[in-house]
Design an enzyme around this catalytic site. Structure first.
Site, PDB file in Angstrom:
ATOM      1  N   GLY A 163       0.836  -1.205   0.000  1.00 20.93           N
ATOM      2  CA  GLY A 163       0.000   0.000   0.000  1.00 20.93           C
ATOM      3  C   GLY A 163       0.871   1.256   0.000  1.00 20.93           C
ATOM      4  N   HIS A 164       1.934   1.255   0.831  1.00 21.89           N
ATOM      5  CA  HIS A 164       2.845   2.407   0.852  1.00 21.89           C
ATOM      6  C   HIS A 164       3.590   2.524  -0.474  1.00 21.89           C
ATOM      7  CE1 HIS A 164       2.664   1.374   5.281  1.00 21.89           C
ATOM      8  NE2 HIS A 164       2.369   2.665   5.305  1.00 21.89           N
ATOM      9  N   GLN A 223      -0.385  10.833  17.939  1.00 20.80           N
ATOM     10  CA  GLN A 223      -1.634  10.324  17.354  1.00 20.80           C
ATOM     11  C   GLN A 223      -2.048   8.983  17.960  1.00 20.80           C
ATOM     12  OE1 GLN A 223       0.248  10.249  13.258  1.00 20.80           O
ATOM     13  NE2 GLN A 223      -1.047   8.464  12.993  1.00 20.80           N
TER      14      GLN A 223
HETATM   15  O1  PAF Z   1      -1.122   7.319   7.824  1.00 20.39           O
HETATM   16  C1  PAF Z   1      -0.061   7.392   8.496  1.00 20.39           C
HETATM   17  O2  PAF Z   1       0.851   6.569   8.370  1.00 20.39           O
HETATM   18  C2  PAF Z   1       0.083   8.501   9.509  1.00 20.39           C
HETATM   19  O3  PAF Z   1      -1.135   8.796  10.116  1.00 20.39           O
HETATM   20  C3  PAF Z   1       0.735   9.771   8.939  1.00 20.39           C
HETATM   21  C4  PAF Z   1      -0.112  10.395   7.866  1.00 20.39           C
HETATM   22  C5  PAF Z   1       2.117   9.425   8.385  1.00 20.39           C
HETATM   23  C6  PAF Z   1       0.923  10.812  10.051  1.00 20.39           C
HETATM   24  O4  PAF Z   1       1.694  10.320  11.084  1.00 20.39           O
END
Ligand code: PAF
Length: 292
Positions: free
Chosen positions: A36-37, A61
């Site tokens: 996905g990345h 987060q």
């Molecule tokens: O989706 C993610 O991996 C994270 O939420 C992000 C956008 C890199 C922010 O830390």
């Protein structure tokens, strides 16, 4: 591929990368990379001259009872994967570089961040908005790429960038890239690796039940009934809890009870064996909108 871990290193590396007319893409990640990345990186490479990928497991987060300590960290492996994909620069800031002593600012996007995952994970989107705003300011990319798998995150980031004037000419485009799925339909996620073999097999019920609910809604069935059937199917398949299953307006993420006039999306978060899985799919309005 160069790697920067401090702001000075990042700025020096970016200055060397940028030359007249060249474009820079940013692919923000928390590492533990999967296909996905890599789809984000490939899309970024197709659209910009240089790709900067960031890897930072952002503590702000994660809630107090979430998986910050257990979150997979594999920088050497991730770095090799990014290099193989032609990434020019890896921004892997230290905690101190991202949140120096005395750091005291939080960005909070009201509205789109409040329902769904925002309700289940208080403070999560404040952490995301704050770190992504910092990443935008640090890298100043022409385009930034995020997975549609985190549909609410994408909506929050777009709202934050619009409200704080980070779009044009600063971050010209925030691009959402369609979710990459395993052969059985499960959306790829760094958290899938937490699933036991049994739960991994059962997890395929999530995209299956979502597709069935969408087919029912598109065929004109009552939305409430379709969502109730979806929840029953998940619980029957071995999921322990459904955090939410909602049909929403694709832009405002406000709940809908029909798909008459706005682009709609089905968003689901459900827990199995201690792992929280999220997924989303588009819902056609009388055949006008394509499903992701
Ligand atoms: O989706 C993610 O991996 C994270 O939420 C992000 C956008 C890199 C922010 O830390």
């Amino acid at each position: 591929m160069q790697t920067a871990t401090t702001l000075d290193m990042l700025r020096n590396a970016l200055a060397k990368l940028r030359h007249a007319g060249s474009t820079v893409a940013l692919v923000p990640t928390m590492g533990a990379l999967h296909e996905g990345h890599l789809a984000l990186v490939r899309e970024a490479r197709a659209k910009c001259d240089h790709v900067v990928a960031s890897i930072f497991v952002n503590p702000t987060q994660f809630g107090p009872n979430e998986d910050l300590d257990a979150y997979p960290r594999q920088l050497a492996q991730d770095s090799a994967m990014l290099e193989a994909e032609g990434v020019a620069l890896l921004w892997a800031p230290t905690l101190e570089a991202m949140y120096p002593d005395g750091f005291a600012t939080t960005i909070s996007v009201s509205g789109v961040s409040e329902g769904q995952c925002g309700a289940a994970r208080p403070g999560h989107f404040d952490g995301v908005a704050t770190v992504v705003c910092k990443l935008f300011n640090q890298v100043m990319p022409d385009m930034a790429f995020f997975g549609e798998k985190d549909f609410q995150q994408l909506a929050v980031i777009r709202a934050m960038a619009r409200d704080l004037d980070l779009t044009r000419p600063h971050v010209r485009d925030i691009v959402g890239v369609p979710t990459v799925r395993e052969a059985d339909g499960l959306a790829m996620s760094s958290r899938n690796r937490y699933l036991s073999q049994r739960d991994r097999a059962a997890a395929a019920a999530l995209p299956r039940a979502m597709k069935a609910a969408i087919a029912a809604i598109e065929a004109g069935e009552d939305v409430g009934q379709a969502l109730a059937a979806l929840k029953d199917a998940l619980l029957g398949a071995g999921f322990d809890r459904i955090d939410y299953a909602e049909l929403v307006d694709s832009t405002s993420l406000a709940a809908l009870d029909s798909v008459n006039c706005v682009p709609a999306r089905l968003l689901v978060a459900a827990r199995i064996g201690g792992t929280r899985l999220i997924d989303n799919m588009g819902v056609s309005i009388k055949g006008q909108y394509q499903q992701a």
